[in-house]
Design an enzyme around this catalytic site. Structure first.
Site, short mmCIF file in Angstrom:
data_model
loop_
_atom_site.label_atom_id
_atom_site.label_comp_id
_atom_site.label_asym_id
_atom_site.label_seq_id
_atom_site.Cartn_x
_atom_site.Cartn_y
_atom_site.Cartn_z
N HIS A 519 58.80 30.96 123.54
CA HIS A 519 59.01 29.70 123.12
C HIS A 519 58.66 29.44 121.60
O HIS A 519 57.54 28.79 121.20
CB HIS A 519 57.85 28.54 123.99
CG HIS A 519 58.11 29.03 125.37
ND1 HIS A 519 57.22 28.53 126.28
CD2 HIS A 519 58.96 29.69 126.04
CE1 HIS A 519 57.55 28.79 127.62
NE2 HIS A 519 58.49 29.69 127.34
C1 LIG Z 1 61.43 36.23 129.25
C2 LIG Z 1 61.53 34.76 128.98
C3 LIG Z 1 61.22 33.76 130.00
C4 LIG Z 1 61.46 32.48 129.62
N1 LIG Z 1 61.05 31.42 130.42
C5 LIG Z 1 61.32 30.06 130.16
C6 LIG Z 1 60.80 29.01 131.10
O1 LIG Z 1 60.51 29.52 132.03
N2 LIG Z 1 61.22 27.81 130.67
C7 LIG Z 1 61.72 27.50 129.57
O2 LIG Z 1 61.67 26.18 129.48
N3 LIG Z 1 62.04 28.35 128.93
C8 LIG Z 1 62.07 29.78 128.91
N4 LIG Z 1 62.24 30.58 127.99
C9 LIG Z 1 62.98 30.19 126.81
C10 LIG Z 1 64.55 29.91 127.00
O3 LIG Z 1 64.96 31.35 127.32
C11 LIG Z 1 65.12 29.35 125.80
O4 LIG Z 1 64.27 28.26 125.54
C12 LIG Z 1 66.48 29.27 126.06
O5 LIG Z 1 67.25 30.07 126.48
C13 LIG Z 1 67.21 28.54 124.68
O6 LIG Z 1 68.41 28.23 124.40
P1 LIG Z 1 69.40 28.54 123.34
O7 LIG Z 1 70.69 28.05 123.64
O8 LIG Z 1 68.58 27.99 122.11
O9 LIG Z 1 69.15 29.84 122.78
P2 LIG Z 1 69.68 31.15 123.85
O10 LIG Z 1 69.77 31.12 125.33
O11 LIG Z 1 68.73 32.35 123.52
O12 LIG Z 1 71.05 31.64 123.24
C14 LIG Z 1 71.31 31.88 122.06
C15 LIG Z 1 72.30 32.83 121.93
O13 LIG Z 1 72.80 33.07 120.61
C16 LIG Z 1 73.12 34.48 120.58
N5 LIG Z 1 73.08 34.77 119.08
C17 LIG Z 1 72.04 34.71 118.23
N6 LIG Z 1 72.22 34.87 116.72
C18 LIG Z 1 73.73 35.14 116.87
C19 LIG Z 1 74.69 35.19 115.80
N7 LIG Z 1 74.12 35.43 114.46
N8 LIG Z 1 76.11 35.46 116.25
C20 LIG Z 1 76.49 35.39 117.49
N9 LIG Z 1 75.37 34.81 118.49
C21 LIG Z 1 74.18 35.01 118.15
C22 LIG Z 1 72.12 35.19 121.12
O14 LIG Z 1 72.64 36.67 121.42
C23 LIG Z 1 72.00 34.35 122.54
O15 LIG Z 1 72.77 34.91 123.37
C24 LIG Z 1 61.99 32.02 128.24
C25 LIG Z 1 62.44 33.18 127.35
C26 LIG Z 1 62.25 34.36 127.59
C27 LIG Z 1 62.80 35.51 126.76
#
Ligand SMILES: Cc1cc2nc3c(=O)[nH]c(=O)nc-3n(C[C@H](O)[C@H](O)[C@H](O)COP(=O)(O)OP(=O)(O)OC[C@H]3O[C@@H](n4cnc5c(N)ncnc54)[C@H](O)[C@@H]3O)c2cc1C
Ligand code: SF4
Lengths: 592, 182
Positions: A519
């Site tokens: 987080h």
């Molecule tokens: C083990 C674990 C448990 C979690 N549990 C919880 C929970 O219970 N509750 C909660 O609220 N949150 C939880 N989280 C956090 C949650 O996963 C994230 O808050 C959420 O996925 C964020 O969404 P996002 O779209 O910002 O990023 P993400 O879902 O991470 O997506 C970002 C994507 O962008 C891609 N990317 C990055 N850089 C580049 C680039 N330069 N070019 C192309 N693609 C790129 C990545 O590969 C990824 O697929 C957890 C995280 C982990 C790791």
């Protein structure tokens, strides 16, 4: 040589939770959208089948689903006077990679922030006075309120089918739910999950102590559910291989289970996997994004022109791409100027493990789900009087044990040798009768002037670009907050009947090797003043109006909850602004 | 390694020790694979020494550490115990040696004795509890010992049965413990 692809209306950088939401919203608007994802394609039946997904060594210990540090990592130091060193293998957090992003292997704990969290600076100053806050604390209001976000919270919950018990329906407090939550417009889409023995016992003990326990809101579904896009999810089987793992059952809300099968059928959507965006391209004046440049798995560079750029690469990578693309003024803590990299935060977590008499207690601790749990919220945010306590912030505490995979869950009581006959006996005697809540204490992390992100002077990535540098430490305010919460938590575990407790406070210095949730927040924060924020209240870049930046990088500071429900709600909020305002007249939605 | 594995997890009448459970085989295979070579980790220089909370900073991976560490343990043993290697020591001598190593009171050539012991303890115990496909936890001995039912996927009928012992034996990714024999 850079090859140029045909222009698209929208390019989405990163295809995790926010990328999937934005791609779906903007294709609904009729726009031609391409998403570019760094990691591989992933789907439930092919990538996380129940025939081999239950492999603790492969997925948990060796991080199978995560980014490899040799592809990209960060450097880390505690203070500005130290030399930052590279994070060579992951520890404090675990960056997602691949289609679905963190949505694949998250727990699914789905919390709304408190109404006061969004106006934190104003709220705390009014209640306690400005001088109550540490002088180097740089917290600020969000520029968006709980009421603004409520419909979008609701939308994300109904997309996921979130299982929970409402605590506040339109202002009416509900028995069995969280009485401190902000008013919600309707109940959860599905009832709360069932609770195993130790979780139930925690609820009972908390009630005895006068608290109001409630089931943790869960993206692991209690029953079958069909979401508004027609996607069908099945009931969670409490398999206990949830966080770090993908779900084989279509029971965990993820982009794969809630959006992707619907989105992929649209002719105005396309996706490229195994392609890492290395830069957002700008026009000569640096005021307009012309698209992005990415590198495919053969190392070839491609340019993808687009009218609108959605940056949704996860908090840390959003900031890293802004710095590498030279968008926005980088933050300088010495002069206290600039914005990109400012107000970086994490989560202040700790735990208390409880050892019970194995003749009286058998918890079958392997039965669980990623977001199972009984929690209390009496000590979150400003739900309690901080005046006599000398710190601000708080968090929820709860028995949120997600299973008991044996490599990580064979604990022994304090004082037991770490190997040999006595260790073996203790493991055997305690496995079934130990309560191991993981991040049972889940506290806020407020922002400070000298905790920030910038580019490292020494270490480089595989393309020769500087790594991003993390300067991060735990401050006295968070250490006090954690001590207070952990003691309250220990009292409940003791009341459950534990004979021995292992109390693990979170203390300084911040340790990059010890897992503390993924987080991560801030660095590209939203706000009302371009001098202290990168984005306006619609997540639109102040500097480059055809760029919108998603994710928890927008949080000015972190609340005592998991981030993703708020991250998703903000994405829907931003999408609504794009659909109803921006597309009609592309440009700044707010004047500087 | 087998002698070390058996000292870290001794055998007893109810459950085998580290050696018979295959923990040494587990470690051999792990060291021969990506883990041993630090594959996927950030390996660019400079390698500077920093604070412990900045994480491991070396291009020397686990395979090399084990090679050096095991050789160093044997050479110290030979010096101290009249030419005998670790595997030739009595059970009590082995325990005592590891205790002294744990206390940081033995200097090993080329590796830090205390952290090498910590690493071995972690890896042996990991082998004892990882899925049997990796060579340790033979016949699910580790799982049987603690009452862990293994790679199952459905506890719907059990989530509400509080304080009752789960009755089924463990299963591994490739099958059921009852299908194999010692
Ligand atoms: C083990 C674990 C448990 C979690 N549990 C919880 C929970 O219970 N509750 C909660 O609220 N949150 C939880 N989280 C956090 C949650 O996963 C994230 O808050 C959420 O996925 C964020 O969404 P996002 O779209 O910002 O990023 P993400 O879902 O991470 O997506 C970002 C994507 O962008 C891609 N990317 C990055 N850089 C580049 C680039 N330069 N070019 C192309 N693609 C790129 C990545 O590969 C990824 O697929 C957890 C995280 C982990 C790791
Ligand atoms: S605990 Fe439930 S939601 Fe999580 S992986 Fe198992 S079945 Fe899926």
């Amino acid at each position: 040589m850079v090859k140029k692809l045909p222009r698209k209306d929208v390019v989405v950088v990163g295809f995790g939770w926010t990328g999937a939401i934005m791609a779906n919203e903007l294709t609904d608007e009729g726009l031609d959208v391409i998403a570019i994802e760094r990691g591989p394609w992933r789907d439930a039946p092919t990538d996380f089948p129940p025939t081999y997904m239950q492999d603790e060594l492969r997925y948990r210990v060796r991080h199978e689903l995560f980014l490899r540090p040799d592809q990209l990592t960060f450097t880390f130091r505690n203070t500005m006077s130290q030399t930052a060193l590279p994070i060579r293998s992951w520890g404090a957090f675990m960056p997602p990679n691949g289609v679905g992003g963190g949505g694949v292997h998250w727990n699914g704990e789905m919390w709304r922030f408190l109404p006061s969290d969004f106006v934190l600076k104003t709220h705390l100053t009014e209640r306690y006075g400005e001088s109550f806050l540490p002088s180097d604390m740089t917290i600020q209001d969000w520029g968006v309120t709980y009421d603004d976000l409520e419909p979008h919270y609701d939308r994300f919950e109904y997309l996921c089918g979130t299982s929970g018990t409402a605590g506040n329906l339109g202002g009416g407090i509900q028995e069995g739910g969280n009485p401190f939550e902000g008013p919600r417009s309707r109940p959860y889409p599905t009832p709360a999950q069932q609770q195993p023995f130790s979780h139930t016992l925690f609820g009972k003990a908390a009630r005895e102590l006068g608290y109001k326990p409630f089931p943790q809101p869960s993206g692991n579904l209690s029953q079958a559910y069909t979401n508004p896009l027609g996607m069908r999810l099945g009931p969670c089987t409490y398999c206990g291989f949830c966080e770090w793992f993908g779900c084989s059952n279509y029971s965990k809300a993820s982009p794969q289970t809630t959006i992707l099968p619907y989105l992929i059928r649209k002719s105005n959507f396309s996706l490229r996997d195994n392609s890492e965006v290395i830069r957002i391209n700008l026009d000569r004046a640096g005021r307009h994004a012309t698209g992005v440049t990415f590198v495919d798995s053969s190392g070839d560079e491609w340019e993808q022109p687009a009218d609108l750029v959605i940056l949704s690469a996860y908090a840390l990578f959003n900031v890293q791409l802004l710095l590498h693309s030279k968008i926005g003024q980088p933050y300088d803590p010495v002069t206290n100027t600039g914005v990109v990299g400012r107000n970086y935060t994490h989560q202040t977590v700790s735990t208390v493990n409880g050892f019970f008499d194995n003749k009286k207690f058998n918890f079958n601790p392997f039965i669980g789900s990623g977001s199972i749990g009984m929690c209390i919220d009496e000590f979150n945010g400003d739900n309690f009087d901080h005046g006599p306590l000398g710190f601000v912030g708080g968090g929820y505490v709860g028995q949120v044990q997600t299973g008991a995979r044996p490599i990580e869950s064979t604990l022994v009581p304090p004082g037991t040798p770490r190997w040999g006959v006595d260790w073996k006996k203790a493991v055997k005697d305690n496995y079934l009768s130990t309560v191991k809540p993981g991040a049972g204490v889940h506290g806020s992390f407020y922002a400070y002037r000298d905790i920030y992100l910038d580019l490292d002077p020494t270490y480089k990535d595989r393309f020769g670009r500087p790594l991003m540098r993390i300067t991060m430490d735990l401050k006295e305010n968070e250490i006090k907050q954690n001590k207070f919460l952990t003691d309250k938590f220990a009292e409940i575990i003791k009341t459950m009947g534990a004979e021995k407790l292992a109390v693990q406070y979170r203390t300084g210095p911040y340790d990059i090797t010890a897992y503390q949730t993924t987080h991560l927040n801030g660095g590209a924060v939203m706000g009302t003043d371009p001098k202290t924020s990168v984005l306006n209240r619609y997540l639109q870049s102040w500097d480059v109006p055809n760029l919108f930046v998603m994710g928890a990088s927008a949080f000015p500071q972190n609340a005592g909850y998991n981030p993703t429900l708020t991250v998703g709600a903000l994405a829907y909020w931003s999408a609504a602004a794009i659909r109803t305002q921006y597309l009609k007249s592309p440009g700044r939605l707010l004047d500087v | 390694m087998e002698a070390l594995a058996d000292t870290i997890i001794p055998s007893d009448p109810q459950a085998p020790g580290g050696k018979d459970a295959g923990c040494a085989v587990f470690i051999d295979r792990q060291l021969a694979g990506p883990y041993g070579r630090q594959e996927g980790l950030y390996q660019r220089p400079p390698f500077l020494s920093g604070a412990k909370n900045q994480g491991y900073q070396s291009d020397i991976g686990p395979a090399e550490t084990y090679r050096a560490g095991l050789a160093a343990i044997n050479s110290v043993c030979r010096e101290r115990y009249g030419g005998r290697a670790f595997a030739d020591l009595s059970t009590d001598e082995r325990i005592l040696f590891l205790k002294v190593l744990e206390a940081g009171e033995v200097k090993l050539q080329g590796v830090d004795g205390k952290s090498f012991l910590e690493q071995m303890v972690k890896d042996v115990q990991m082998g004892f509890f990882a899925d049997p496909i990796y060579g340790g936890n033979r016949d699910m001995a580790g799982w049987k010992m603690i009452g862990y039912p293994g790679a199952r996927y459905n506890y719907l009928d059990w989530v509400n049965r509080h304080n009752e012992r789960f009755p089924l034996p463990p299963v591994g990714i490739t099958g059921n413990a009852e299908w194999t024999r010692w």
